[in-house]
Scaffold this motif. Sequence first.
Motif, mmCIF file in Angstrom:
data_model
loop_
_atom_site.group_PDB
_atom_site.id
_atom_site.type_symbol
_atom_site.label_atom_id
_atom_site.label_comp_id
_atom_site.label_asym_id
_atom_site.label_seq_id
_atom_site.Cartn_x
_atom_site.Cartn_y
_atom_site.Cartn_z
ATOM 1 N N THR A 317 5.273 -6.940 -5.061
ATOM 2 C CA THR A 317 5.671 -6.985 -6.473
ATOM 3 C C THR A 317 5.124 -8.233 -7.153
ATOM 4 O OG1 THR A 317 7.696 -5.736 -6.027
ATOM 5 C CG2 THR A 317 7.656 -7.061 -8.028
ATOM 6 N N LEU A 318 5.171 -9.367 -6.450
ATOM 7 C CA LEU A 318 4.620 -10.611 -6.972
ATOM 8 C C LEU A 318 3.129 -10.469 -7.256
ATOM 9 C CD1 LEU A 318 4.933 -13.776 -7.424
ATOM 10 C CD2 LEU A 318 4.224 -13.991 -5.032
ATOM 11 N N LEU A 319 2.390 -9.910 -6.300
ATOM 12 C CA LEU A 319 0.942 -9.795 -6.437
ATOM 13 C C LEU A 319 0.540 -8.802 -7.519
ATOM 14 C CD1 LEU A 319 -0.025 -9.860 -2.642
ATOM 15 C CD2 LEU A 319 -0.299 -11.707 -4.308
ATOM 16 N N ILE A 320 1.247 -7.675 -7.621
ATOM 17 C CA ILE A 320 0.894 -6.661 -8.617
ATOM 18 C C ILE A 320 1.326 -7.085 -10.020
ATOM 19 C CG2 ILE A 320 1.341 -4.282 -9.369
ATOM 20 C CD1 ILE A 320 -0.610 -4.543 -7.032
ATOM 21 N N GLY A 321 2.361 -7.915 -10.116
ATOM 22 C CA GLY A 321 2.739 -8.450 -11.420
ATOM 23 C C GLY A 321 1.622 -9.292 -12.032
ATOM 24 N N PHE A 322 0.814 -9.912 -11.200
ATOM 25 C CA PHE A 322 -0.304 -10.756 -11.644
ATOM 26 C C PHE A 322 -1.276 -9.975 -12.531
ATOM 27 C CE2 PHE A 322 -4.433 -12.675 -11.326
ATOM 28 C CZ PHE A 322 -4.240 -14.045 -11.235
ATOM 29 N N PHE A 375 6.774 3.327 1.446
ATOM 30 C CA PHE A 375 5.617 2.735 2.132
ATOM 31 C C PHE A 375 4.317 3.382 1.670
ATOM 32 C CE2 PHE A 375 2.769 3.461 5.860
ATOM 33 C CZ PHE A 375 2.200 2.203 5.896
ATOM 34 N N GLU A 376 4.268 4.708 1.733
ATOM 35 C CA GLU A 376 3.037 5.411 1.359
ATOM 36 C C GLU A 376 2.711 5.215 -0.129
ATOM 37 O OE1 GLU A 376 4.886 7.460 4.874
ATOM 38 O OE2 GLU A 376 5.592 6.755 2.918
ATOM 39 N N LEU A 377 3.746 5.300 -0.972
ATOM 40 C CA LEU A 377 3.519 5.171 -2.416
ATOM 41 C C LEU A 377 3.078 3.768 -2.806
ATOM 42 C CD1 LEU A 377 6.537 7.251 -3.783
ATOM 43 C CD2 LEU A 377 4.117 7.811 -4.009
ATOM 44 N N GLN A 378 3.607 2.770 -2.101
ATOM 45 C CA GLN A 378 3.237 1.389 -2.425
ATOM 46 C C GLN A 378 1.751 1.154 -2.148
ATOM 47 O OE1 GLN A 378 5.847 -0.064 -3.674
ATOM 48 N NE2 GLN A 378 5.763 -2.279 -3.516
ATOM 49 N N ILE A 379 1.251 1.718 -1.066
ATOM 50 C CA ILE A 379 -0.166 1.557 -0.739
ATOM 51 C C ILE A 379 -1.044 2.297 -1.748
ATOM 52 C CG2 ILE A 379 -1.945 2.161 0.945
ATOM 53 C CD1 ILE A 379 0.029 1.545 3.145
ATOM 54 N N VAL A 380 -0.685 3.543 -2.039
ATOM 55 C CA VAL A 380 -1.464 4.327 -3.003
ATOM 56 C C VAL A 380 -1.467 3.648 -4.373
ATOM 57 C CG1 VAL A 380 -1.552 6.511 -4.273
ATOM 58 C CG2 VAL A 380 -1.097 6.520 -1.817
ATOM 59 N N ALA A 381 -0.302 3.155 -4.801
ATOM 60 C CA ALA A 381 -0.197 2.506 -6.106
ATOM 61 C C ALA A 381 -1.046 1.250 -6.166
ATOM 62 C CB ALA A 381 1.267 2.182 -6.404
ATOM 63 N N SER A 382 -1.018 0.444 -5.108
ATOM 64 C CA SER A 382 -1.828 -0.783 -5.077
ATOM 65 C C SER A 382 -3.318 -0.444 -5.145
ATOM 66 C CB SER A 382 -1.518 -1.582 -3.814
ATOM 67 O OG SER A 382 -0.151 -1.940 -3.763
ATOM 68 N N GLY A 451 3.322 -12.251 -13.010
ATOM 69 C CA GLY A 451 2.674 -12.060 -14.299
ATOM 70 C C GLY A 451 2.409 -13.368 -15.021
ATOM 71 N N SER A 452 3.351 -14.306 -14.927
ATOM 72 C CA SER A 452 3.173 -15.603 -15.585
ATOM 73 C C SER A 452 2.002 -16.368 -14.983
ATOM 74 C CB SER A 452 4.452 -16.429 -15.463
ATOM 75 O OG SER A 452 5.534 -15.783 -16.097
ATOM 76 N N ILE A 453 1.875 -16.312 -13.662
ATOM 77 C CA ILE A 453 0.733 -16.957 -13.006
ATOM 78 C C ILE A 453 -0.566 -16.270 -13.429
ATOM 79 C CG2 ILE A 453 -0.357 -17.443 -10.787
ATOM 80 C CD1 ILE A 453 2.460 -17.663 -9.580
ATOM 81 N N GLY A 454 -0.516 -14.937 -13.564
ATOM 82 C CA GLY A 454 -1.694 -14.195 -13.999
ATOM 83 C C GLY A 454 -2.151 -14.601 -15.395
ATOM 84 N N ALA A 512 -8.626 -7.683 -9.057
ATOM 85 C CA ALA A 512 -8.966 -6.732 -7.990
ATOM 86 C C ALA A 512 -8.772 -7.378 -6.617
ATOM 87 C CB ALA A 512 -10.406 -6.253 -8.163
ATOM 88 N N ILE A 513 -9.131 -8.647 -6.500
ATOM 89 C CA ILE A 513 -8.955 -9.360 -5.226
ATOM 90 C C ILE A 513 -7.461 -9.509 -4.913
ATOM 91 C CG2 ILE A 513 -9.279 -11.565 -4.052
ATOM 92 C CD1 ILE A 513 -11.912 -11.853 -5.665
ATOM 93 N N ILE A 514 -6.675 -9.896 -5.925
ATOM 94 C CA ILE A 514 -5.222 -10.028 -5.747
ATOM 95 C C ILE A 514 -4.633 -8.672 -5.346
ATOM 96 C CG2 ILE A 514 -3.043 -10.513 -6.905
ATOM 97 C CD1 ILE A 514 -4.646 -13.007 -6.447
ATOM 98 N N GLY A 515 -5.098 -7.597 -5.995
ATOM 99 C CA GLY A 515 -4.619 -6.260 -5.661
ATOM 100 C C GLY A 515 -4.956 -5.857 -4.233
ATOM 101 N N ALA A 516 -6.133 -6.290 -3.749
ATOM 102 C CA ALA A 516 -6.513 -5.992 -2.365
ATOM 103 C C ALA A 516 -5.546 -6.644 -1.388
ATOM 104 C CB ALA A 516 -7.939 -6.466 -2.112
ATOM 105 N N PHE A 517 -5.136 -7.871 -1.687
ATOM 106 C CA PHE A 517 -4.121 -8.520 -0.853
ATOM 107 C C PHE A 517 -2.805 -7.751 -0.912
ATOM 108 C CE2 PHE A 517 -6.870 -12.340 -1.204
ATOM 109 C CZ PHE A 517 -6.904 -12.703 0.138
#
Length: 563
Positions: A317-322, A375-382, A451-454, A512-517
């Motif tokens: 959630t932290l990474l995708i908020g970025f 689990f499956e949805l989180q990977i697909v969404a990312s 998001g704030s860091i982003g 995109a890099i943050i999303g890969a993580f």
Amino acid sequence: MEPHSENANRSEDAETIAVGSSDSSLRLELAPPELPLLRYCILSVGIQVGLLLSFLDTSIVATSLFAIGIEFKALTTISWVALAYSLAYLGCAVLFARISDIIGRRDAFLVSYIIFIAFSLACGFAKSLTQLIAFRTAQGLGGSGLYSITMIILPEISPRKAQKFLGGMIGIVVAMAGVLGPVLGGLLTEYTSWRWIFWINGPIGGASMLLFFLMWPKPQYLPNTERRTWRELDYLGSILLIGAAVLVVFPFQNVGTLTDRWSQAVFIIPLIIGVILWLTLFAWSIFIEKRWVHKIVPALPMRLLRNRVYAAAVLNTLLIGFPYLLIIYAFPLRLQIVNGKDSLLAGVMLLPMLGSSAVGSVISGAFNSKGNRTFELQIVASCFVVLGCGLLSTLSSSFTLEPKALGFLVFVGLGFGIIVSTATIAATVESSTGDHAVAQGVMAQVRVLGGSIGIAASSAIVGTRIKDQVGSLETSWLPSPEGAGDGLTHTQQIAVQQAYSDAFNEDMRVCAIIGAFAILVSFGMFSRRRLIIPEHSEQHTKERAEKRKSARISTVPTNGTFL
């Protein structure tokens, strides 16, 4: 106030009866009766409008900042109007969750709403930028409470039939608010005044709060939650958590486009202090668990973070908020500077992201209604977020916007909508009853933190690009219908447009890099034993009954003595 004693007595009586019951009847004895569906629907509207307004105000000023800066003649410091709300909103989510354990969910929600509405109106009447920033800070406190307490109340009061769709409903509201903010802000600024972006919270919020108050259920419909006392509140931990969250983001936001200050004390010192506060918070939480576990309820329970599935969901959630909040701010700005759009049209062009976010939340709710597929949805969404950001990084710097850009936004919105829904479900099923409030509060807080860091990272990238390609420019070059920026030469205007285009593309590559993580982190959510929300509720009902039964058996007299 909520009738604490009556609620506690009802809990005690129900559990006393349940001790002698069979396992099959435990849920019937302990679980409160379900709220009538019509009353629940009306109540949930009142609650979710509060959630919508609180999250809306994190982004509604995105397309209005220039108009505010022009009126107050303070373009160089106008970003603090957005920053003040975000920092207060970010820092207090977990604190309000803990306070709701003390004074009750209803009263905590009402206090948050009153603070939010009162200072929203005050923002609209602000006579100076200093006043506006101060009022926005107080407004952010109320918004933080609305956000985190909503995430707590809805899973607790929802009937079994509605619980399976809960993640989808919350996801739709959060996703809609994030994208609708710039659209509504641009609309109100264009046709009325920027002050209405704050005044609008008054009538809508007042009606929503009244609806919530009138529809709040009687004690017999409320869950048997343990009420805490003010003595148990972790004051030091709460202060550390607020300070740590704010000080990690503050230096990036404060320096912003001023790239020459990255090596100065104004950037380095707050960042170092923020990191130290995080380490101190973790040490303090561990100390409480070992020494004062029955005296203080930690602001950040380490047992939550030791839960691998929950910890992975928080980090994801932290990474995708970025990337999500970065795009909400950076894309309209790119449209205005590179493509010459006005603030209203720049906001409207985020609508594809809004629609796909809602669709993503519905999809997640549908898949998770019959089984836990987080689990499956989180990977697909990312993966969707990474795909969308990667495609957005290919946009050209031409004055005419490429239509494919709007299609690329759909992927990001779809991914975010799914993730908001699955994260809400994960926070519910992976936390115990006592930690439920703080689990949702942490999830809400890290989403805004990411998001704030982003947004701060985007400002830094823009500053670097402008310095490399244009040199030092005052903020008066920003384009607007009022004609600001006319003092620039044609060559400078072209250089500014190119700098912003290149900065946006670089933003998207970073996202995109943050999303890969985030994809890699999502694998930590895998678990063979998965529960959906109704099953989780039943399990904890049985555990509480068994615990009560064991406690009573231990006090049964044997041969004239107590065990």
